[in-house]
Design an enzyme around this catalytic site. Sequence first.
Site, PDB file in Angstrom:
ATOM      1  N   GLU A  75      28.834  36.625 -49.254  1.00 32.73           N
ATOM      2  CA  GLU A  75      29.749  37.331 -50.280  1.00 32.73           C
ATOM      3  C   GLU A  75      29.413  36.714 -51.744  1.00 32.73           C
ATOM      4  OE1 GLU A  75      31.803  39.668 -49.434  1.00 32.73           O
ATOM      5  OE2 GLU A  75      30.571  39.558 -47.459  1.00 32.73           O
ATOM      6  N   SER A 346      84.142  36.451  -7.290  1.00 36.41           N
ATOM      7  CA  SER A 346      84.976  35.216  -6.951  1.00 36.41           C
ATOM      8  C   SER A 346      84.055  34.003  -7.722  1.00 36.41           C
ATOM      9  CB  SER A 346      84.820  34.959  -5.275  1.00 36.41           C
ATOM     10  OG  SER A 346      85.783  35.774  -4.622  1.00 36.41           O
TER      11      SER A 346
END
Length: 602
Positions: A75, A346
Amino acid sequence: MLGSTAVAGALVGLAISFRDLPNVRSLKGYIPSETTYIYDVNGKVLASFHGEENREVVTLDQVSPEMKLAVLAMEDSNFYQHNGVNPIGIARAAIINFSQGETAQGASTLTMQLAKNLFLSPKQVLSRKVSEAVLAMRMEKMFSKDEILEMYLNQVYWGHNTYGVQTAAKSYFKKSAADLNLAEAAMMAGIIQAPEAYSPFLDFPEAKTRQGLVLDRMVRLGWASAAEAEAAKQEPLTLGNITSFQRSRSPYVTNTVVKELEKRFGRDSLNRGGMRVQSTVDYRMQEAAEETIQYWHSHSLRYYADQMALVAVDPRTHYIKAIVGGVDRDKSEFNRATQAMRQPGSSFKPFVYYTAFASGRYDPSTVVNDNPVSFDDGSAERYVPQNYDRTFGGSMTIRTALSQSRNIPPIVIGQKIGLEKVIDVCRVLGIESPIAPVISLPLGSVDLTPLEITSAYATFANNGWQSETTSIVQVTDSSGHILLDNKPKPRLVLDPWAAASLNVTLTSVVEGGTGKAADFGRQAAGKTGTTSSERDVWFVGYVPQLAAAVWAGNDDYTRMGGGATGGGLVAPVWRDFMQQALRDEPVEYFTSPSKFSQPRPQ
């Protein structure tokens, strides 16, 4: 030299006219969007979240020398010699492009590429290239070369929604950027210019060709020997896999954690903030929970119910340790453990009995009557409660009434102590779902989530001490700074004697009552739950170290039929899970009520 100076001088002049360009000083505090990771309580990665950019930021010293050199070779090999713009490179590119009649070679330095990625659009126009140059020179004055290289390596796109060298290294080679060798670094550097086209996941031969170009370039620059380059070309490479947008290991855990994160931080912070989230979930326990639900549903419960849920909470911390919101996470991520509103039957009775004990007028040995009663509930006909077996037991202790899950005693007690007080207790325990003070409330005529009822039972298990129920231990940013610390902050919210009395009373349910199928060889308290319509069955129980609920039912609320009960269907599921979850935990016993002072009658 004169030509270079002239070009650089011209660019400086242009810089004066570009006063409206972005201010590079903003990069002083710049934090790129970063992936958020969710871990289990022991550090195992469960999930990751990100928007468009899947990124994990690292410092320059966390990148291998080979990787840095490979990137610079391809690069910007003169990176450490120029001031952001490379006049010689511009001239060379101009000559090559003119001779070929097209853009065959770029002239952007690494700094210019960074400026473009951070501030500018990718549109190929002259003004953008000049802007790149201006911004690059400004950045070079503001930051050191190493700082610019570090920003570049964390910003660059490597394909498959993967940004930054660390995330790319983990994706392509299943290792950190610091551990990349020459062969791996050269392949990664070679795909930067067109990552989707050169990706080794998509075209490995082309990626190898690009690797060779990088290695040859490094040899020409003197950054690698011919022998090293050849060895790198011949080295076998083991690829990883695409890590972006991966599915969670435990979607129901992720679902729970994400909802809590969004409530505290917002969705954008979750996708971009790079948070490190340590969840409360123990993955070993989570696996046991998921396997238990899948096994029992496929072997027996699928004939009764299409769905099941399980949630486990540590009473000492109120940390969620496991959560399963359905029988098949691949078909549906709807989390029934946190989102499904179902009648507890319950399993709601303990809230009534605790309230009675806390009033000082009742204890586990108090005699109550299980005889026919009726009430005026404002309808045309009087409300006449029945027991599940349509019989009546006469006089019995509260311990026996709860053990056998008789319906008449809690209805009568609820009327005597006041249902508003029962609702107040539910609120103290963290239940937020709407609750109406109807006569049948003690039998579970209310819609609750499995997490709500498990969290409440966990407070009973801890003798009334409660912390905020959470799925998150701690959240930090990617640098380790603490954003959220959920250390338990226990408060005494219940009467200890009443809670301890309820605990020892509920042990009789497991020892020989409706929940005896839940007995797994150590002292445990719990309660079955079965709605009269057979739409919901439950077992909710606990030992001092862990509370858990198991629910089964149909998503469309149709009846299960076949005499489905909490004690018959899901108590064995609860037992199976608890045996696995507590395999390495010592046996602990509930504190005797005699250790606490009994409340005065109200």
